[in-house]
Design a protein around this motif. Sequence first.
Motif, short mmCIF file in Angstrom:
data_model
loop_
_atom_site.label_atom_id
_atom_site.label_comp_id
_atom_site.label_asym_id
_atom_site.label_seq_id
_atom_site.Cartn_x
_atom_site.Cartn_y
_atom_site.Cartn_z
N PRO A 42 0.82 -1.21 0.00
CA PRO A 42 0.00 0.00 0.00
C PRO A 42 0.86 1.26 0.00
O PRO A 42 0.79 2.07 0.92
CB PRO A 42 -0.80 -0.15 1.30
CG PRO A 42 0.12 -0.88 2.22
CD PRO A 42 0.89 -1.84 1.34
N GLU A 43 1.64 1.44 -1.04
CA GLU A 43 2.53 2.58 -1.12
C GLU A 43 2.89 2.89 -2.57
O GLU A 43 2.74 2.06 -3.46
CB GLU A 43 3.79 2.35 -0.29
CG GLU A 43 4.52 1.06 -0.59
CD GLU A 43 5.58 0.72 0.45
OE1 GLU A 43 5.46 1.21 1.60
OE2 GLU A 43 6.53 -0.01 0.11
N ILE A 44 3.36 4.14 -2.75
CA ILE A 44 3.72 4.65 -4.07
C ILE A 44 5.14 5.16 -3.99
O ILE A 44 5.50 5.89 -3.06
CB ILE A 44 2.77 5.79 -4.50
CG1 ILE A 44 1.32 5.31 -4.49
CG2 ILE A 44 3.15 6.32 -5.88
CD1 ILE A 44 0.31 6.45 -4.51
N TYR A 45 5.98 4.79 -4.96
CA TYR A 45 7.37 5.21 -4.98
C TYR A 45 7.53 6.36 -5.96
O TYR A 45 7.11 6.26 -7.12
CB TYR A 45 8.27 4.04 -5.35
CG TYR A 45 7.92 2.79 -4.58
CD1 TYR A 45 8.10 2.73 -3.20
CD2 TYR A 45 7.32 1.70 -5.22
CE1 TYR A 45 7.73 1.61 -2.48
CE2 TYR A 45 6.95 0.58 -4.50
CZ TYR A 45 7.15 0.53 -3.13
OH TYR A 45 6.78 -0.57 -2.41
N VAL A 46 8.13 7.44 -5.50
CA VAL A 46 8.34 8.61 -6.33
C VAL A 46 9.79 8.57 -6.83
O VAL A 46 10.73 8.52 -6.02
CB VAL A 46 8.08 9.91 -5.55
CG1 VAL A 46 8.18 11.12 -6.47
CG2 VAL A 46 6.71 9.86 -4.88
N LEU A 47 9.95 8.58 -8.15
CA LEU A 47 11.26 8.40 -8.76
C LEU A 47 11.57 9.53 -9.74
O LEU A 47 10.66 10.18 -10.26
CB LEU A 47 11.32 7.07 -9.51
CG LEU A 47 10.96 5.81 -8.71
CD1 LEU A 47 10.87 4.60 -9.63
CD2 LEU A 47 11.99 5.56 -7.62
N ARG A 48 12.84 9.73 -9.97
CA ARG A 48 13.29 10.66 -11.01
C ARG A 48 14.17 9.91 -11.98
O ARG A 48 15.00 9.09 -11.56
CB ARG A 48 14.06 11.83 -10.41
CG ARG A 48 14.31 12.98 -11.39
CD ARG A 48 15.03 14.14 -10.71
NE ARG A 48 16.44 13.86 -10.57
CZ ARG A 48 17.36 14.12 -11.51
NH1 ARG A 48 16.99 14.67 -12.66
NH2 ARG A 48 18.62 13.84 -11.31
N GLU A 92 16.33 7.53 -9.57
CA GLU A 92 16.58 8.06 -8.25
C GLU A 92 15.30 7.95 -7.40
O GLU A 92 14.23 8.39 -7.83
CB GLU A 92 17.01 9.52 -8.33
CG GLU A 92 18.32 9.70 -9.10
CD GLU A 92 18.67 11.16 -9.30
OE1 GLU A 92 17.94 12.03 -8.76
OE2 GLU A 92 19.66 11.46 -9.98
N HIS A 93 15.43 7.41 -6.21
CA HIS A 93 14.31 7.25 -5.30
C HIS A 93 14.15 8.53 -4.50
O HIS A 93 14.95 8.83 -3.62
CB HIS A 93 14.57 6.05 -4.38
CG HIS A 93 13.43 5.70 -3.50
ND1 HIS A 93 13.51 4.75 -2.52
CD2 HIS A 93 12.13 6.14 -3.46
CE1 HIS A 93 12.36 4.63 -1.90
NE2 HIS A 93 11.50 5.48 -2.45
N VAL A 94 13.11 9.29 -4.80
CA VAL A 94 12.90 10.59 -4.17
C VAL A 94 12.09 10.47 -2.88
O VAL A 94 12.40 11.11 -1.88
CB VAL A 94 12.19 11.55 -5.15
CG1 VAL A 94 11.90 12.89 -4.50
CG2 VAL A 94 13.02 11.74 -6.42
N ALA A 95 11.04 9.65 -2.88
CA ALA A 95 10.18 9.53 -1.71
C ALA A 95 9.31 8.29 -1.83
O ALA A 95 9.18 7.70 -2.92
CB ALA A 95 9.30 10.77 -1.56
N THR A 96 8.70 7.90 -0.72
CA THR A 96 7.70 6.84 -0.68
C THR A 96 6.44 7.41 -0.03
O THR A 96 6.52 8.07 1.00
CB THR A 96 8.20 5.62 0.12
OG1 THR A 96 9.37 5.08 -0.51
CG2 THR A 96 7.13 4.54 0.20
N ILE A 97 5.29 7.17 -0.66
CA ILE A 97 4.02 7.69 -0.17
C ILE A 97 3.12 6.52 0.24
O ILE A 97 2.83 5.64 -0.57
CB ILE A 97 3.31 8.51 -1.26
CG1 ILE A 97 4.20 9.68 -1.73
CG2 ILE A 97 1.96 9.03 -0.76
CD1 ILE A 97 3.64 10.42 -2.93
N ALA A 98 2.69 6.51 1.49
CA ALA A 98 1.73 5.50 1.93
C ALA A 98 0.37 5.82 1.30
O ALA A 98 -0.02 6.98 1.20
CB ALA A 98 1.62 5.53 3.45
N ALA A 99 -0.34 4.78 0.85
CA ALA A 99 -1.62 4.99 0.17
C ALA A 99 -2.55 3.81 0.42
O ALA A 99 -2.09 2.66 0.50
CB ALA A 99 -1.41 5.17 -1.33
N PRO A 100 -3.87 4.04 0.53
CA PRO A 100 -4.83 2.95 0.81
C PRO A 100 -5.19 2.15 -0.44
O PRO A 100 -6.36 2.00 -0.79
CB PRO A 100 -6.03 3.71 1.38
CG PRO A 100 -6.00 5.03 0.67
CD PRO A 100 -4.53 5.36 0.51
#
Length: 274
Positions: free
Chosen positions: A214-220, A229-237
């Motif tokens: 249950p998460e989204i990976y933000v990449l560049r 490049e791994h910028v952030a991880t967002i928890a999501a339902p």
Amino acid sequence: MSRGRRRLALFCLAQASLAAAPALAQSPLSAELVRRYDAPEATQGVAADEDALYAIGNSEIGRYDKASGRKTGAWSGDPAVFPHLNSCSAIGRELVCASSNYPATPMLSTVEVFDRRSLSHLRSIALGRQGGSLTWLTRRDGAWWACLANYDGKGGEPGRDHRATLLVKFDDDWRRLHVWRFPPTVLARLAPKSASGGVWGEGGLLYVTGHDAPEIYVLRAPPDGALLEHVATIAAPIEGQAIALDPSDPRRLYGVRRADRQIVAVRLPEPPTP
């Protein structure tokens, strides 16, 4: 322990605590639940256009009115011909879908194109063996961007595992223009499966989902590099799988919950700074 050594130890502990404090103070990013839509086809992912949502199953597509949630169309194909639709993207008047023969091997992939209005199947583009299974496909800057997934165990090929997953930029003749590998921090969260969804969002950032988490990976994607490049991880339902952004709202993202057979709309946080 002598008084001097005790003081030194306390000083080092205090410095370590101060260094860690900013990281501990940062709140993890999370997406806010907005709405749920019942959609029995929602097992592989979702696509979105200005007015409709498309629930994607292995061999079926259901179209739903975005405002009311009412079902407005459906397509069902022969599983022998369409064994595994992985995702779709609304591009122009068409629904362009990534398809594969998962879990069969060797991995073979196709692009399946549908008319968005009638949901009739228009054509197939055979990509053949690409060194991975085509899980998602999108259009940006005059090129096709695709994920070639690899797996541990079921659906995988000897000599490759989830770490061999690639992001590939293709031209209109499906020739490779650039290839990126996924960073270890994301691969560790994808294992033993792979990247099941991907969309381009604000700030030229790529939002990617795995198979279940249950998460989204933000990449560049650095233009001159070979590693995302791994910028952030967002928890999501949501439960991984293919995702879509709302064309009229770049912060509204759609995913699926397979266990509930639902499309889920979430509100993304402000894009993180790379």
